[in-house]
Design a protein around this motif. Structure first.
Motif, PDB file in Angstrom:
ATOM      1  N   LEU A 179      -2.645  23.097  -7.027  1.00 28.90           N
ATOM      2  CA  LEU A 179      -1.506  22.566  -6.291  1.00 28.90           C
ATOM      3  C   LEU A 179      -1.714  21.099  -5.945  1.00 28.90           C
ATOM      4  N   LEU A 180      -2.922  20.739  -5.564  1.00 27.61           N
ATOM      5  CA  LEU A 180      -3.210  19.333  -5.235  1.00 27.61           C
ATOM      6  C   LEU A 180      -3.008  18.440  -6.451  1.00 27.61           C
ATOM      7  N   ILE A 181      -3.524  18.867  -7.602  1.00 25.15           N
ATOM      8  CA  ILE A 181      -3.378  18.057  -8.820  1.00 25.15           C
ATOM      9  C   ILE A 181      -1.919  17.938  -9.214  1.00 25.15           C
ATOM     10  N   SER A 182      -1.162  19.030  -9.060  1.00 23.48           N
ATOM     11  CA  SER A 182       0.260  18.995  -9.392  1.00 23.48           C
ATOM     12  C   SER A 182       1.015  18.022  -8.490  1.00 23.48           C
ATOM     13  N   ASP A 183       0.756  18.068  -7.184  1.00 23.15           N
ATOM     14  CA  ASP A 183       1.421  17.163  -6.249  1.00 23.15           C
ATOM     15  C   ASP A 183       1.000  15.714  -6.488  1.00 23.15           C
ATOM     16  N   LEU A 184      -0.269  15.494  -6.778  1.00 19.39           N
ATOM     17  CA  LEU A 184      -0.745  14.139  -7.039  1.00 19.39           C
ATOM     18  C   LEU A 184      -0.127  13.582  -8.316  1.00 19.39           C
ATOM     19  N   ASN A 185      -0.015  14.413  -9.333  1.00 21.67           N
ATOM     20  CA  ASN A 185       0.603  13.975 -10.576  1.00 21.67           C
ATOM     21  C   ASN A 185       2.085  13.630 -10.367  1.00 21.67           C
ATOM     22  N   ALA A 186       2.788  14.416  -9.548  1.00 20.50           N
ATOM     23  CA  ALA A 186       4.191  14.134  -9.256  1.00 20.50           C
ATOM     24  C   ALA A 186       4.334  12.828  -8.473  1.00 20.50           C
ATOM     25  N   MET A 225       0.843  -1.188   0.000  1.00 21.91           N
ATOM     26  CA  MET A 225       0.000   0.000   0.000  1.00 21.91           C
ATOM     27  C   MET A 225       0.884   1.245   0.000  1.00 21.91           C
ATOM     28  N   HIS A 226       0.534   2.210  -0.856  1.00 24.17           N
ATOM     29  CA  HIS A 226       1.273   3.462  -0.955  1.00 24.17           C
ATOM     30  C   HIS A 226       0.276   4.609  -0.743  1.00 24.17           C
ATOM     31  N   ASP A 227       0.616   5.533   0.175  1.00 21.33           N
ATOM     32  CA  ASP A 227      -0.300   6.612   0.538  1.00 21.33           C
ATOM     33  C   ASP A 227       0.226   7.957   0.050  1.00 21.33           C
ATOM     34  N   PHE A 228      -0.681   8.719  -0.556  1.00 24.54           N
ATOM     35  CA  PHE A 228      -0.411  10.101  -0.946  1.00 24.54           C
ATOM     36  C   PHE A 228      -1.194  11.005   0.002  1.00 24.54           C
ATOM     37  N   THR A 229      -0.504  11.970   0.600  1.00 29.81           N
ATOM     38  CA  THR A 229      -1.138  12.869   1.556  1.00 29.81           C
ATOM     39  C   THR A 229      -0.925  14.307   1.116  1.00 29.81           C
ATOM     40  N   HIS A 230      -2.018  15.058   1.079  1.00 31.50           N
ATOM     41  CA  HIS A 230      -1.956  16.490   0.743  1.00 31.50           C
ATOM     42  C   HIS A 230      -2.932  17.204   1.670  1.00 31.50           C
ATOM     43  N   GLY A 231      -2.382  17.914   2.663  1.00 33.63           N
ATOM     44  CA  GLY A 231      -3.250  18.558   3.633  1.00 33.63           C
ATOM     45  C   GLY A 231      -4.012  17.512   4.432  1.00 33.63           C
ATOM     46  N   ASP A 232      -5.336  17.620   4.387  1.00 30.28           N
ATOM     47  CA  ASP A 232      -6.173  16.652   5.084  1.00 30.28           C
ATOM     48  C   ASP A 232      -6.699  15.557   4.158  1.00 30.28           C
ATOM     49  N   LYS A 233      -6.154  15.478   2.936  1.00 28.05           N
ATOM     50  CA  LYS A 233      -6.584  14.477   1.964  1.00 28.05           C
ATOM     51  C   LYS A 233      -5.530  13.377   1.860  1.00 28.05           C
ATOM     52  N   THR A 234      -5.985  12.124   1.864  1.00 28.18           N
ATOM     53  CA  THR A 234      -5.100  10.968   1.730  1.00 28.18           C
ATOM     54  C   THR A 234      -5.684  10.013   0.704  1.00 28.18           C
ATOM     55  N   VAL A 235      -4.839   9.597  -0.229  1.00 30.41           N
ATOM     56  CA  VAL A 235      -5.234   8.646  -1.266  1.00 30.41           C
ATOM     57  C   VAL A 235      -4.301   7.444  -1.192  1.00 30.41           C
ATOM     58  N   SER A 236      -4.865   6.257  -1.114  1.00 34.92           N
ATOM     59  CA  SER A 236      -4.070   5.030  -1.063  1.00 34.92           C
ATOM     60  C   SER A 236      -3.973   4.424  -2.458  1.00 34.92           C
ATOM     61  N   PHE A 237      -2.764   3.973  -2.787  1.00 34.44           N
ATOM     62  CA  PHE A 237      -2.504   3.334  -4.077  1.00 34.44           C
ATOM     63  C   PHE A 237      -2.040   1.899  -3.844  1.00 34.44           C
ATOM     64  N   THR A 238      -2.405   1.013  -4.770  1.00 31.34           N
ATOM     65  CA  THR A 238      -1.926  -0.365  -4.751  1.00 31.34           C
ATOM     66  C   THR A 238      -1.217  -0.659  -6.070  1.00 31.34           C
TER      67      THR A 238
END
Length: 244
Positions: A174-181, A1-14
């Motif tokens: 900014l969120l989309i840019s960080d998520l894309n990176a 499991m890989h987690d992306f965190t931006h502020g109070d938003k967290t997205v988990s990736f598999t």
């Protein structure tokens, strides 16, 4: 499991990596029609009927991971060439209910890559930047106050709405840019693992071919074939005595 965190938003990736053990594609056709509407209530005037059809590819394949477990993967609306025996990796983001949103598929065997969802699409489907209802309530409150302040409230509401919209768009960008990176970084990590070099095969000495030749010495003459110096001198003297 890989987690992306931006502020109070967290997205988990598999990441699902393994060998394709089965692949099947089914085509779904959707037919739509437009027209056939009466114009101005006149039964004789009808708009022309137009029929259009759209084919949608439903792709289902199975991936066997190194632990021997086979996983079912379903893709809709994308046509990706896969065949049995190929090694692939599938990066997916997880929704709140645990269902996957497939993001990137890598075919290590064929050295190909497909982007199924980008950061902008994930932001929309995961609702990472929802509509701010608090801003709407403040704007409505200022508008109501404008009725009692001779329009000053309307100006304040307009200014606040523009400010809130600008701040929201910047946070979303900014969120989309960080998520894309983050997705790109995870994609590179998966690609580097899939392109690991194979072990070097060393040829054993018994199998190696000798490429040089050893020159053997010239055969020595036997003693019978070698002329003796003494014998030659005696033969010369005898020949001279006979001549005398």
């Amino acid at each position: 499991m890989h987690d992306f965190t931006h502020g109070d938003k967290t997205v988990s990736f598999t990441v699902l990596s393994g060998e394709v053990v089965g692949s099947e594609k089914l085509s779904e056709t959707r037919v739509t029609s437009t027209g056939g509407v009466h114009v101005n209530g006149n039964d004789g005037d009808v708009t022309p009927v137009r029929i259009s059809s759209v084919s949608i590819i439903n792709h289902e394949f199975w991936v066997r991971t190194p632990d021997g477990v086979e996983h079912d993967v379903k893709l809709r609306g994308v046509d990706i060439p896969l065949r049995t025996g190929q090694e692939i990796s599938l990066i997916s983001a997880l929704k709140k209910d645990g269902s996957p949103l497939h993001t990137i598929l890598q075919n290590h065997t064929a050295s190909k890559r497909w982007v199924l969802r980008d950061a902008k699409g994930l932001n929309t489907e995961l609702e990472l930047s929802p509509f701010n209802w608090k801003t709407l309530l403040i704007v409505l409150g200022l508008c109501v106050a404008g009725l009692a302040t001779a329009g000053l409230g309307f100006l304040a509401a307009t200014g606040y709405f523009c400010y809130a919209w600008y701040q929201g768009s910047q946070r979303k960008k900014l969120l989309i840019s960080d998520l894309n990176a983050y997705i790109e970084k995870l994609d590179n990590q998966v690609a580097s693992r899939g392109q690991a070099p194979s072990p070097v095969q060393i040829e054993s000495p018994a199998q190696a071919e000798i490429s040089f030749q050893v020159e053997s010495p010239a055969p020595a003459q036997s003693p019978a074939e070698t002329e003796s110096p003494a014998l030659n001198s005696e033969s010369v003297r005898r020949a001279l005595s006979r001549n005398l």
